[in-house]
Design an enzyme around this catalytic site. Structure first.
Site, short mmCIF file in Angstrom:
data_model
loop_
_atom_site.label_atom_id
_atom_site.label_comp_id
_atom_site.label_asym_id
_atom_site.label_seq_id
_atom_site.Cartn_x
_atom_site.Cartn_y
_atom_site.Cartn_z
N ASP A 69 -12.76 -11.75 21.16
CA ASP A 69 -11.74 -10.74 21.50
C ASP A 69 -12.38 -9.44 21.95
OD1 ASP A 69 -9.36 -12.00 20.98
OD2 ASP A 69 -9.25 -11.35 18.90
C1 LIG Z 1 -0.91 -13.93 22.54
C2 LIG Z 1 -0.13 -15.20 22.85
C3 LIG Z 1 -0.70 -16.34 22.04
C4 LIG Z 1 1.32 -14.96 22.42
O1 LIG Z 1 2.04 -16.13 22.69
P1 LIG Z 1 3.63 -16.10 22.81
O2 LIG Z 1 4.19 -15.37 21.68
O3 LIG Z 1 4.11 -17.47 22.90
O4 LIG Z 1 3.83 -15.16 24.01
P2 LIG Z 1 3.83 -15.37 25.57
O5 LIG Z 1 2.80 -14.51 26.14
O6 LIG Z 1 3.81 -16.80 25.92
O7 LIG Z 1 5.24 -14.75 25.84
C5 LIG Z 1 6.38 -15.38 25.34
C6 LIG Z 1 7.52 -15.08 26.23
O8 LIG Z 1 7.93 -13.72 26.05
C7 LIG Z 1 8.11 -13.12 27.31
N1 LIG Z 1 7.96 -11.68 27.18
C8 LIG Z 1 6.83 -10.99 27.05
N2 LIG Z 1 7.08 -9.68 26.94
C9 LIG Z 1 8.41 -9.54 27.01
C10 LIG Z 1 9.30 -8.43 26.95
N3 LIG Z 1 8.84 -7.19 26.79
N4 LIG Z 1 10.61 -8.66 27.05
C11 LIG Z 1 11.07 -9.92 27.19
N5 LIG Z 1 10.29 -11.02 27.25
C12 LIG Z 1 8.97 -10.82 27.15
C13 LIG Z 1 7.09 -13.78 28.18
O9 LIG Z 1 7.42 -13.65 29.52
C14 LIG Z 1 7.16 -15.23 27.70
O10 LIG Z 1 8.20 -15.90 28.32
P3 LIG Z 1 8.11 -17.45 28.66
O11 LIG Z 1 6.91 -17.62 29.55
O12 LIG Z 1 9.42 -17.72 29.31
O13 LIG Z 1 7.94 -18.12 27.34
C15 LIG Z 1 -0.14 -15.52 24.36
O14 LIG Z 1 0.45 -14.43 25.04
C16 LIG Z 1 -1.52 -15.78 24.91
O15 LIG Z 1 -2.10 -16.84 24.71
N6 LIG Z 1 -2.07 -14.81 25.65
C17 LIG Z 1 -3.36 -14.95 26.33
C18 LIG Z 1 -4.50 -14.76 25.35
C19 LIG Z 1 -4.34 -13.53 24.50
O16 LIG Z 1 -4.18 -12.41 24.95
N7 LIG Z 1 -4.36 -13.75 23.20
C20 LIG Z 1 -4.20 -12.64 22.23
C21 LIG Z 1 -5.52 -11.95 22.19
S1 LIG Z 1 -6.59 -12.85 21.17
C22 LIG Z 1 -6.56 -11.97 19.76
O17 LIG Z 1 -6.31 -10.86 19.81
C23 LIG Z 1 -6.85 -12.61 18.48
O18 LIG Z 1 -7.54 -13.58 18.46
O19 LIG Z 1 -6.44 -12.07 17.45
#
Ligand SMILES: CC(C)(COP(=O)(O)OP(=O)(O)OC[C@H]1O[C@@H](n2cnc3c(N)ncnc32)[C@H](O)[C@@H]1OP(=O)(O)O)[C@@H](O)C(=O)NCCC(=O)NCCSC(=O)C(=O)O
Length: 449
Positions: A347
Site C-alpha cells: 500500500d
Molecule cells: C477498495 C475496494 C476493495 C473496495 O471495494 P468495493 O467496496 O466493492 O468498492 P468499489 O470500488 O468496487 O465500488 C463499489 C461501487 O460503489 C460505487 N461508488 C463509488 N463511490 C461512489 C459514490 N461516491 N457514490 C455512489 N457510488 C459510488 C462504485 O462505482 C462501485 O459501483 P459498481 O462498479 O457498480 O459496483 C476496491 O475499490 C478496490 O479493489 N480498489 C482497487 C484497489 C484499492 O484501492 N484497494 C484499497 C487500497 S489497499 C489498502 O489500503 C489496504 O490494503 O488496506
C-alpha cells in the site's frame, strides 16, 4: 530496486537516503519504502526546477527510519486511542487444504463472506465453517459474492498462476500514450511547490490516500470524495491529514453534476475504485478528458490491469497472501501460520509511487511534453518486492521515540495528537500539512469554503 523504479518513473532517483534501520522481514521492505519516497523527493525536486522555482533541482534527503515508521501509524494520540486495525472477523483461517484470509473490515465485504459461509459474525463459527472448504473454492465463492478474500499461495504457485503471469509482464508504472496540451499554472511557491494545485481524490483505505497525503504535504489542495455511508475509522486519522473530505452520492444526477464541476477545475485526479467503476458512474476516461483536457491521472488497482483477475477487489494484505509474500514470511519466521510483512508496504510503496508519478507527469507537462497519466497496482509492487529478499535482518520496531515526532500538537476531531516528522526534506521547501486529520464528509464538495 531503485533502478527499476527510476526507469519506470523516468526520473533519476538522486535523493540521498539516510539511516540504515530496517523493519524485520525476509524482503527488503524498508528499502522498498525508502526507494519509493526517494522517487517522490526526486520528482518533487525536478518539478521545482521544471516550473522555474529554482535554477537547479534542490537537494533532497529521505530518512529511512521515518519512512518505515510512517508505514505504521503516523499519528500518536494523546489521551485517546486509534480504533483497532481489524474488525472481529477479519484474519487468517485454516481451510481443508491450506489457509485463507478474509478481509471483512467493510460491512458489505463482511456480509458477503458471512453469507457464503452461512454463519453469524463470530470467529469460532467462521473458523468451523471455513475448515470445511478448500481455500481456492472458498476464495472463488466469496469473490463471486462481491466479497474479498485470498487463499495463501507460494511464490512458485503465484508465478505459475495466470494472474501472476499477467502481473509479471506489466510495467511497474504503466504510462498512457499521453496527449498534447499544457498544464494550468497553479502558482506554487519555492516553500510550497504544489500550493494551488487541485487534486481530486477518489481513493480508499491506505494506498491511494497515501499518494494524496504526500501531495498535500507539498502544498496541494486535496479534496477527497466518499459515498455518504463509507467508513474507514481505523485509518482515517492517518490518511486524511492535510485534506478536505466531502461526501457525494455519485449515482444521483446532482452528485454526478457536482463531481463533474470538481473534475473540470481539478489539475490531478487520483483514483482507486475498481477498474470500470468510474465508467459505471458515467465518468469513463473519455468523459473525464472532455470535462478537463488538462487533467493528469494516477490510478491504482489491486491485482493488475491484465489477466483474469484484473478488476478483482483487493487489499494489500490479500495481495500478500496471493503472491507468496505471506507464505515466504511463514517459512522465514518458522511460524505455522501466514506471516505478512510487518507493515502494509505494498500500500505505502504504491501510494508513494503514485505521488511520484503525478509529480513526474507535472514535470513533463511543465516542460511542454504533453499530458500523461499513470496506472499502478498493489500486485505489481508486490512483484517488485518479492524479487528482493533481504540480506540483512532488520530490527526496527514501530514504536516511535520523541525525536521522531513533530513538536507541534495536531488538533483532530478525536483529540490531540503528535504526527511523525516528515519522511523526507527538500532544501528551501517546507514539507507540512496545512490542516489536521479530519472525519470523512466533514467539508462541502467544493475546492474551498
Ligand atoms: C477498495 C475496494 C476493495 C473496495 O471495494 P468495493 O467496496 O466493492 O468498492 P468499489 O470500488 O468496487 O465500488 C463499489 C461501487 O460503489 C460505487 N461508488 C463509488 N463511490 C461512489 C459514490 N461516491 N457514490 C455512489 N457510488 C459510488 C462504485 O462505482 C462501485 O459501483 P459498481 O462498479 O457498480 O459496483 C476496491 O475499490 C478496490 O479493489 N480498489 C482497487 C484497489 C484499492 O484501492 N484497494 C484499497 C487500497 S489497499 C489498502 O489500503 C489496504 O490494503 O488496506
Amino acid at each position: 530496486m531503485r533502478g527499476e523504479i527510476e526507469s519506470a518513473l523516468g526520473v533519476d532517483l538522486f535523493a540521498e537516503v539516510t539511516g540504515d534501520e530496517r523493519l524485520p522481514s525476509c524482503f527488503e521492505v524498508s528499502e522498498l519504502l525508502s526507494a519509493s519516497v526517494a522517487a517522490v523527493a526526486s520528482a518533487a525536486s525536478s518539478l521545482v526546477e521544471a516550473v522555474g522555482l529554482a535554477s537547479s533541482p534542490p537537494p533532497v534527503c529521505v530518512h529511512q527510519r521515518l519512512v518505515s515508521l510512517w508505514a505504521g501509524r503516523s499519528i500518536h494520540p494523546v489521551g485517546w486511542e486509534m480504533p483497532p486495525v481489524w474488525d472481529a472477523v477479519a484474519g487468517d483461517y485454516r481451510t481443508r487444504d491450506g489457509w485463507i484470509k478474509l478481509h471483512t473490515n467493510l460491512a458489505h465485504h463482511r456480509r458477503a463472506a458471512l453469507s457464503v459461509l452461512g454463519v453469524e459474525p463470530d470467529r469460532g463459527l467462521v473458523a468451523r465453517a471455513v475448515a470445511d472448504w478448500d481455500a481456492e473454492a472458498l476464495e472463488t465463492a466469496i469473490v463471486d459474492a462481491n466479497g474479498v478474500a485470498a487463499a495463501m499461495r507460494s511464490r512458485d504457485e503465484w508465478l505459475r498462476h495466470p494472474q501472476g503471469v499477467a502481473v509479471a509482464t506489466e510495467p511497474l508504472i504503466a504510462w498512457d500514450a499521453g496527449r498534447p496540451g499544457s498544464l494550468r499554472s497553479w502558482g506554487g511557491t519555492r516553500d510550497r511547490p504544489l500550493a494551488g494545485l487541485r487534486v481530486l481524490d477518489l481513493t480508499r483505505v491506505i494506498a491511494g490516500p497515501v499518494a494524496t497525503r504526500t501531495l498535500a504535504g507539498l502544498g496541494a489542495t486535496v479534496l477527497r470524495i466518499d459515498p455518504p455511508d463509507w467508513e474507514e475509522a481505523n485509518v482515517v486519522p492517518d490518511v486524511t491529514l492535510g485534506k478536505r473530505c466531502a461526501h457525494l452520492q455519485l449515482d444521483t444526477s446532482e452528485g454526478k453534476a457536482s463531481l463533474e464541476r470538481l473534475l473540470a477545475d481539478a489539475d490531478v485526479l487520483v483514483h482507486g475504485y475498481r477498474p470500470g467503476a468510474l465508467d459505471g458512474l458515467g465518468l469513463g476516461a473519455e468523459a473525464r478528458q472532455r470535462l478537463n483536457p488538462h487533467l493528469i491521472e494516477a490510478t491504482l488497482d489491486a491485482y493488475g490491469w491484465t489477466g483474469p483477475w484484473a478488476g478483482r477487489r483487493g487489499f494489500d494484505s490479500l495481495v500478500q497472501m496471493s503472491c507468496g509474500i505471506a507464505e515466504a514470511g511463514m517459512t522465514w519466521s518458522s511460524r505455522t501460520e501466514p506471516t505478512p510483512l510487518p507493515v502494509q508496504a505494498l500500500d505505502h510503496a504504491t501510494g508513494y509511487l503514485m505521488a511520484a508519478a503525478t509529480l513526474a507527469a507535472l514535470c513533463k507537462g511543465a516542460r511542454g511534453n504533453g499530458i500523461g497519466s499513470a496506472r499502478l497496482s498493489l500486485a505489481r509492487t508486490g512483484y517488485l518486492l518479492a524479487r528482493h529478499p533481504a540480506t540483512i535482518t532488520g530490527t526496527l520496531g514501530l514504536r516511535p521515540e520523541q525525536a521522531d515526532l513533530s513538536p507541534i500538537t495536531e488538533r483532530t476531531p478525536w483529540g490531540d495528537g503528535r504526527r511523525l516528522r516528515p519522511p523526507f526534506d527538500m532544501q528551501g521547501t517546507t514539507i507540512a500539512w496545512d490542516s489536521p486529520a479530519t472525519e470523512l464528509g466533514a467539508t462541502s464538495a467544493t475546492w474551498s469554503d
